[in-house]
Design a protein around this motif. Structure first.
Motif, PDB file in Angstrom:
ATOM      1  N   ASP A  63     -10.016  30.843  17.023  1.00  0.00           N
ATOM      2  CA  ASP A  63     -10.187  30.131  18.299  1.00  0.00           C
ATOM      3  C   ASP A  63      -8.880  29.497  18.775  1.00  0.00           C
ATOM      4  O   ASP A  63      -8.797  29.041  19.918  1.00  0.00           O
ATOM      5  N   PHE A  64      -7.867  29.450  17.898  1.00  0.00           N
ATOM      6  CA  PHE A  64      -6.605  28.790  18.216  1.00  0.00           C
ATOM      7  C   PHE A  64      -5.483  29.816  18.379  1.00  0.00           C
ATOM      8  O   PHE A  64      -5.494  30.867  17.758  1.00  0.00           O
ATOM      9  N   ASP A  65      -4.516  29.493  19.229  1.00  0.00           N
ATOM     10  CA  ASP A  65      -3.393  30.401  19.478  1.00  0.00           C
ATOM     11  C   ASP A  65      -2.430  30.475  18.299  1.00  0.00           C
ATOM     12  O   ASP A  65      -1.797  31.499  18.071  1.00  0.00           O
ATOM     13  N   ALA A  66      -2.290  29.385  17.584  1.00  0.00           N
ATOM     14  CA  ALA A  66      -1.368  29.314  16.447  1.00  0.00           C
ATOM     15  C   ALA A  66      -1.796  28.148  15.561  1.00  0.00           C
ATOM     16  O   ALA A  66      -2.550  27.267  15.992  1.00  0.00           O
ATOM     17  N   ILE A  67      -1.309  28.157  14.343  1.00  0.00           N
ATOM     18  CA  ILE A  67      -1.623  27.103  13.370  1.00  0.00           C
ATOM     19  C   ILE A  67      -0.313  26.499  12.878  1.00  0.00           C
ATOM     20  O   ILE A  67       0.620  27.227  12.524  1.00  0.00           O
ATOM     21  N   TRP A  68      -0.257  25.167  12.826  1.00  0.00           N
ATOM     22  CA  TRP A  68       0.865  24.449  12.206  1.00  0.00           C
ATOM     23  C   TRP A  68       0.250  23.740  11.019  1.00  0.00           C
ATOM     24  O   TRP A  68      -0.686  22.958  11.171  1.00  0.00           O
ATOM     25  N   CYS A  69       0.742  24.032   9.821  1.00  0.00           N
ATOM     26  CA  CYS A  69       0.074  23.519   8.624  1.00  0.00           C
ATOM     27  C   CYS A  69       1.072  23.340   7.489  1.00  0.00           C
ATOM     28  O   CYS A  69       2.252  23.664   7.613  1.00  0.00           O
ATOM     29  N   ALA A  70       0.571  22.822   6.387  1.00  0.00           N
ATOM     30  CA  ALA A  70       1.360  22.781   5.161  1.00  0.00           C
ATOM     31  C   ALA A  70       1.380  24.202   4.588  1.00  0.00           C
ATOM     32  O   ALA A  70       0.601  25.052   4.995  1.00  0.00           O
ATOM     33  N   ALA A  71       2.264  24.457   3.681  1.00  0.00           N
ATOM     34  CA  ALA A  71       2.417  25.810   3.136  1.00  0.00           C
ATOM     35  C   ALA A  71       1.436  26.051   1.995  1.00  0.00           C
ATOM     36  O   ALA A  71       1.819  26.373   0.886  1.00  0.00           O
ATOM     37  N   GLY A  72       0.150  25.936   2.291  1.00  0.00           N
ATOM     38  CA  GLY A  72      -0.872  26.140   1.275  1.00  0.00           C
ATOM     39  C   GLY A  72      -1.887  27.181   1.709  1.00  0.00           C
ATOM     40  O   GLY A  72      -1.548  28.175   2.372  1.00  0.00           O
ATOM     41  N   LEU A  73      -3.126  26.949   1.350  1.00  0.00           N
ATOM     42  CA  LEU A  73      -4.194  27.904   1.602  1.00  0.00           C
ATOM     43  C   LEU A  73      -4.389  28.177   3.092  1.00  0.00           C
ATOM     44  O   LEU A  73      -4.582  29.327   3.498  1.00  0.00           O
ATOM     45  N   THR A  74      -4.337  27.160   3.930  1.00  0.00           N
ATOM     46  CA  THR A  74      -4.498  27.365   5.377  1.00  0.00           C
ATOM     47  C   THR A  74      -3.445  28.325   5.905  1.00  0.00           C
ATOM     48  O   THR A  74      -3.737  29.196   6.723  1.00  0.00           O
ATOM     49  N   PHE A  75      -2.218  28.182   5.432  1.00  0.00           N
ATOM     50  CA  PHE A  75      -1.126  29.055   5.857  1.00  0.00           C
ATOM     51  C   PHE A  75      -1.430  30.510   5.487  1.00  0.00           C
ATOM     52  O   PHE A  75      -1.312  31.421   6.310  1.00  0.00           O
ATOM     53  N   VAL A  76      -1.857  30.732   4.260  1.00  0.00           N
ATOM     54  CA  VAL A  76      -2.169  32.088   3.790  1.00  0.00           C
ATOM     55  C   VAL A  76      -3.352  32.658   4.573  1.00  0.00           C
ATOM     56  O   VAL A  76      -3.320  33.818   4.991  1.00  0.00           O
ATOM     57  N   GLU A  77      -4.378  31.852   4.797  1.00  0.00           N
ATOM     58  CA  GLU A  77      -5.542  32.331   5.551  1.00  0.00           C
ATOM     59  C   GLU A  77      -5.149  32.717   6.976  1.00  0.00           C
ATOM     60  O   GLU A  77      -5.580  33.754   7.486  1.00  0.00           O
ATOM     61  N   LEU A  81      -5.413  36.448   8.673  1.00  0.00           N
ATOM     62  CA  LEU A  81      -6.209  36.660   9.877  1.00  0.00           C
ATOM     63  C   LEU A  81      -5.357  37.108  11.063  1.00  0.00           C
ATOM     64  O   LEU A  81      -5.872  37.345  12.157  1.00  0.00           O
ATOM     65  N   GLY A  82      -4.041  37.186  10.870  1.00  0.00           N
ATOM     66  CA  GLY A  82      -3.154  37.610  11.941  1.00  0.00           C
ATOM     67  C   GLY A  82      -2.858  36.531  12.967  1.00  0.00           C
ATOM     68  O   GLY A  82      -2.476  36.828  14.095  1.00  0.00           O
ATOM     69  N   ILE A  83      -3.023  35.277  12.591  1.00  0.00           N
ATOM     70  CA  ILE A  83      -2.774  34.151  13.492  1.00  0.00           C
ATOM     71  C   ILE A  83      -1.368  33.625  13.234  1.00  0.00           C
ATOM     72  O   ILE A  83      -1.015  33.340  12.085  1.00  0.00           O
ATOM     73  N   PRO A  84      -0.545  33.502  14.270  1.00  0.00           N
ATOM     74  CA  PRO A  84       0.788  32.944  14.055  1.00  0.00           C
ATOM     75  C   PRO A  84       0.691  31.569  13.388  1.00  0.00           C
ATOM     76  O   PRO A  84      -0.146  30.749  13.760  1.00  0.00           O
TER      77      PRO A  84
END
Length: 96
Positions: A63-77, A81-84
């Motif tokens: 649902d989001f254009d891009a994700i800004w996160c810590a370099a953990g599981l969210t980043f890998v997911e 999923l092909g999300i920047p």
């Protein structure tokens, strides 16, 4: 933006400060959803939505254009999923 379930290093607050400064100066007119699990941030700026949690986050990532996160599981997911995604660790930033 999500920096972990507890956001121990306070990255959500740091990201909020960066985006608030960019928004206030007119250099970023975008929108964001910031996950603040500690409930510290109470004053969203125009275009900013602050949530303490987002149930089923992985399922809702597209649902989001891009994700800004810590370099953990969210980043890998996000990458799977092909999300920047941009990862911001405690002392450095990198993008993928």
């Amino acid at each position: 933006m999500s920096f972990g379930g507890t956001d121990g290093p306070g990255l959500a607050q740091r990201a909020y400060g960066v985006l608030r400064a960019l928004s206030t100066s007119g250099r970023w007119p975008g929108q964001c959803t910031l996950l603040d699990p500690n409930g510290i941030l109470k004053d969203p700026f125009p275009g900013c939505r602050i949530l303490d949690r987002l149930p089923h986050f992985t399922r809702r990532m597209p649902d989001f254009d891009a994700i800004w996160c810590a370099a953990g599981l969210t980043f890998v997911e996000a990458l799977c999923l092909g999300i920047p995604a941009a990862a911001w660790g405690r002392t450095s930033a990198s993008t993928a």
